[in-house]
Design an enzyme around this catalytic site. Sequence first.
Site, PDB file in Angstrom:
ATOM      1  N   LYS A 184       0.827  -1.203   0.000  1.00 41.26           N
ATOM      2  CA  LYS A 184       0.000   0.000   0.000  1.00 41.26           C
ATOM      3  C   LYS A 184       0.871   1.267   0.000  1.00 41.26           C
ATOM      4  O   LYS A 184       2.078   1.195   0.273  1.00 41.26           O
ATOM      5  CB  LYS A 184      -0.935  -0.038   1.220  1.00 41.26           C
ATOM      6  CG  LYS A 184      -1.939  -1.205   1.186  1.00 41.26           C
ATOM      7  CD  LYS A 184      -2.896  -1.164   2.385  1.00 41.26           C
ATOM      8  CE  LYS A 184      -3.931  -2.276   2.317  1.00 41.26           C
ATOM      9  NZ  LYS A 184      -4.916  -2.186   3.451  1.00 41.26           N
TER      10      LYS A 184
ATOM     11  N   ARG B 154       2.400  -6.453   9.002  1.00 42.77           N
ATOM     12  CA  ARG B 154       1.666  -5.287   9.505  1.00 42.77           C
ATOM     13  C   ARG B 154       2.226  -4.811  10.844  1.00 42.77           C
ATOM     14  O   ARG B 154       2.240  -3.610  11.110  1.00 42.77           O
ATOM     15  CB  ARG B 154       0.176  -5.601   9.592  1.00 42.77           C
ATOM     16  CG  ARG B 154      -0.477  -5.526   8.203  1.00 42.77           C
ATOM     17  CD  ARG B 154      -1.910  -5.973   8.225  1.00 42.77           C
ATOM     18  NE  ARG B 154      -2.586  -5.668   6.961  1.00 42.77           N
ATOM     19  CZ  ARG B 154      -3.789  -6.162   6.633  1.00 42.77           C
ATOM     20  NH1 ARG B 154      -4.422  -6.976   7.469  1.00 42.77           N
ATOM     21  NH2 ARG B 154      -4.334  -5.838   5.483  1.00 42.77           N
TER      22      ARG B 154
ATOM     23  N   THR C 263      -5.682  -7.071  10.798  1.00 44.20           N
ATOM     24  CA  THR C 263      -5.971  -5.781  10.145  1.00 44.20           C
ATOM     25  C   THR C 263      -5.353  -4.615  10.918  1.00 44.20           C
ATOM     26  O   THR C 263      -4.751  -3.721  10.317  1.00 44.20           O
ATOM     27  CB  THR C 263      -7.498  -5.587  10.041  1.00 44.20           C
ATOM     28  OG1 THR C 263      -8.048  -6.724   9.372  1.00 44.20           O
ATOM     29  CG2 THR C 263      -7.841  -4.323   9.268  1.00 44.20           C
TER      30      THR C 263
ATOM     31  N   ASN D 104      -2.126   0.164   7.044  1.00 44.94           N
ATOM     32  CA  ASN D 104      -1.571  -1.096   7.555  1.00 44.94           C
ATOM     33  C   ASN D 104      -0.652  -1.808   6.556  1.00 44.94           C
ATOM     34  O   ASN D 104      -0.497  -3.025   6.602  1.00 44.94           O
ATOM     35  CB  ASN D 104      -2.698  -2.005   8.060  1.00 44.94           C
ATOM     36  CG  ASN D 104      -3.691  -2.351   6.972  1.00 44.94           C
ATOM     37  OD1 ASN D 104      -3.478  -2.018   5.803  1.00 44.94           O
ATOM     38  ND2 ASN D 104      -4.756  -3.039   7.330  1.00 44.94           N
TER      39      ASN D 104
ATOM     40  N   HIS E 289      -1.980  -5.478   1.624  1.00 41.47           N
ATOM     41  CA  HIS E 289      -3.251  -6.203   1.436  1.00 41.47           C
ATOM     42  C   HIS E 289      -2.930  -7.631   1.016  1.00 41.47           C
ATOM     43  O   HIS E 289      -1.990  -7.855   0.252  1.00 41.47           O
ATOM     44  CB  HIS E 289      -4.070  -5.533   0.319  1.00 41.47           C
ATOM     45  CG  HIS E 289      -5.195  -6.389  -0.183  1.00 41.47           C
ATOM     46  ND1 HIS E 289      -6.444  -6.384   0.403  1.00 41.47           N
ATOM     47  CD2 HIS E 289      -5.252  -7.311  -1.184  1.00 41.47           C
ATOM     48  CE1 HIS E 289      -7.227  -7.266  -0.226  1.00 41.47           C
ATOM     49  NE2 HIS E 289      -6.527  -7.837  -1.197  1.00 41.47           N
TER      50      HIS E 289
ATOM     51  N   GLU F 193      -9.476 -10.827  -7.480  1.00 42.24           N
ATOM     52  CA  GLU F 193      -8.522  -9.721  -7.342  1.00 42.24           C
ATOM     53  C   GLU F 193      -7.378  -9.834  -8.357  1.00 42.24           C
ATOM     54  O   GLU F 193      -6.887  -8.822  -8.867  1.00 42.24           O
ATOM     55  CB  GLU F 193      -7.985  -9.689  -5.909  1.00 42.24           C
ATOM     56  CG  GLU F 193      -9.066  -9.282  -4.908  1.00 42.24           C
ATOM     57  CD  GLU F 193      -8.637  -9.352  -3.442  1.00 42.24           C
ATOM     58  OE1 GLU F 193      -9.482  -9.064  -2.578  1.00 42.24           O
ATOM     59  OE2 GLU F 193      -7.462  -9.689  -3.165  1.00 42.24           O
TER      60      GLU F 193
ATOM     61  N   TYR G 224     -12.285  -2.026  -3.504  1.00 40.40           N
ATOM     62  CA  TYR G 224     -12.796  -2.217  -2.147  1.00 40.40           C
ATOM     63  C   TYR G 224     -14.323  -2.109  -2.076  1.00 40.40           C
ATOM     64  O   TYR G 224     -14.870  -1.850  -1.003  1.00 40.40           O
ATOM     65  CB  TYR G 224     -12.136  -1.216  -1.200  1.00 40.40           C
ATOM     66  CG  TYR G 224     -10.751  -1.648  -0.737  1.00 40.40           C
ATOM     67  CD1 TYR G 224     -10.589  -2.797   0.056  1.00 40.40           C
ATOM     68  CD2 TYR G 224      -9.621  -0.922  -1.070  1.00 40.40           C
ATOM     69  CE1 TYR G 224      -9.335  -3.199   0.495  1.00 40.40           C
ATOM     70  CE2 TYR G 224      -8.350  -1.315  -0.623  1.00 40.40           C
ATOM     71  CZ  TYR G 224      -8.222  -2.453   0.163  1.00 40.40           C
ATOM     72  OH  TYR G 224      -6.979  -2.849   0.606  1.00 40.40           O
TER      73      TYR G 224
ATOM     74  N   PHE H  53     -15.406   3.258   7.317  1.00 45.48           N
ATOM     75  CA  PHE H  53     -14.034   3.607   6.947  1.00 45.48           C
ATOM     76  C   PHE H  53     -13.812   3.647   5.432  1.00 45.48           C
ATOM     77  O   PHE H  53     -12.693   3.891   4.977  1.00 45.48           O
ATOM     78  CB  PHE H  53     -13.038   2.630   7.592  1.00 45.48           C
ATOM     79  CG  PHE H  53     -13.250   1.165   7.242  1.00 45.48           C
ATOM     80  CD1 PHE H  53     -12.785   0.619   6.051  1.00 45.48           C
ATOM     81  CD2 PHE H  53     -13.927   0.329   8.125  1.00 45.48           C
ATOM     82  CE1 PHE H  53     -12.966  -0.721   5.736  1.00 45.48           C
ATOM     83  CE2 PHE H  53     -14.121  -1.022   7.826  1.00 45.48           C
ATOM     84  CZ  PHE H  53     -13.641  -1.548   6.618  1.00 45.48           C
TER      85      PHE H  53
HETATM   86  N1  UDP Z   1      -9.717  -0.580   7.382  1.00 47.04           N
HETATM   87  C1  UDP Z   1      -9.856   0.635   8.022  1.00 47.04           C
HETATM   88  N2  UDP Z   1     -10.553   0.690   9.220  1.00 47.04           N
HETATM   89  C2  UDP Z   1     -11.110  -0.419   9.784  1.00 47.04           C
HETATM   90  C3  UDP Z   1     -10.972  -1.651   9.123  1.00 47.04           C
HETATM   91  C4  UDP Z   1     -10.267  -1.696   7.925  1.00 47.04           C
HETATM   92  O1  UDP Z   1      -9.378   1.657   7.529  1.00 47.04           O
HETATM   93  O2  UDP Z   1     -11.716  -0.310  10.863  1.00 47.04           O
HETATM   94  C5  UDP Z   1      -8.969  -0.654   6.100  1.00 47.04           C
HETATM   95  C6  UDP Z   1      -7.615  -1.341   6.226  1.00 47.04           C
HETATM   96  O3  UDP Z   1      -6.698  -0.695   5.355  1.00 47.04           O
HETATM   97  C7  UDP Z   1      -7.936  -2.754   5.774  1.00 47.04           C
HETATM   98  C8  UDP Z   1      -8.951  -2.494   4.663  1.00 47.04           C
HETATM   99  O4  UDP Z   1      -9.731  -1.407   5.165  1.00 47.04           O
HETATM  100  O5  UDP Z   1      -6.786  -3.454   5.333  1.00 47.04           O
HETATM  101  C9  UDP Z   1      -9.870  -3.665   4.345  1.00 47.04           C
HETATM  102  O6  UDP Z   1     -10.509  -4.070   5.555  1.00 47.04           O
HETATM  103  P1  UDP Z   1     -10.654  -5.619   5.909  1.00 47.04           P
HETATM  104  O7  UDP Z   1     -11.595  -5.717   7.041  1.00 47.04           O
HETATM  105  O8  UDP Z   1     -10.975  -6.397   4.669  1.00 47.04           O
HETATM  106  O9  UDP Z   1      -9.198  -5.987   6.450  1.00 47.04           O
HETATM  107  P2  UDP Z   1      -8.038  -6.903   5.833  1.00 47.04           P
HETATM  108  O10 UDP Z   1      -8.705  -8.045   5.112  1.00 47.04           O
HETATM  109  O11 UDP Z   1      -7.222  -6.023   4.913  1.00 47.04           O
HETATM  110  O12 UDP Z   1      -7.263  -7.364   7.022  1.00 47.04           O
HETATM  111 MG    MG Z   2     -10.197  -8.019   3.679  1.00 50.79          MG
END
Ligand code: UDP
Ligand code: MG
Length: 133
Positions: A12, A103, A92, A113, A116, A127, A50, A58
């Site tokens: 990212k 992360r 996450t 974070n 991805h 994807e 997304y 968010f």
């Molecule tokens: N994200 C965020 N706030 C939150 C949860 C997620 O900004 O409370 C962002 C973060 O960059 C995350 C992405 O949204 O990687 C996608 O969220 P997801 O729940 O799919 O998490 P991931 O699968 O990436 O762990």
């Molecule tokens: Mg995810």
Amino acid sequence: MQEMEETLFIIKPDAISHAESIIKRVEDEGFEIIEKKRLNLDRKRASEFYAIHKEKPFYSELVNFMSSGPVIVLRLTREDAVSYLRKVVGTTNPSDAAPGTLRKEFGSGVCTNAVHASDSKANADKEIAFFFK
Ligand code: UDP
Ligand code: MG
């Protein structure tokens, strides 16, 4: 012996300066890079990628962040690639992530974070198609 799979990995915008170390780590974990490209996601492409999160509070912060600078997108293969990469990546929120995860090492917040990784085989296929087909 587990099945060979493919998964999608993104470095990212916040972690672009650590791309070399992150890619080395992924290769050290046994992944092979099938395809890799550096690109800028505009707001439209970031929103599409997304889209699954569009109702989340968010979402706009996430779209702004993902379109704020270059990303590196990698198509990776390994045995058990999808779940193995999620373990290497960590949770996450970087503050909850296990020591040694990407992360934990490179993330700075729940949005910023660092990386991805696809969360299922079905999403990995989608994807990969989104970026490489
Ligand atoms: N994200 C965020 N706030 C939150 C949860 C997620 O900004 O409370 C962002 C973060 O960059 C995350 C992405 O949204 O990687 C996608 O969220 P997801 O729940 O799919 O998490 P991931 O699968 O990436 O762990
Ligand atoms: Mg995810």
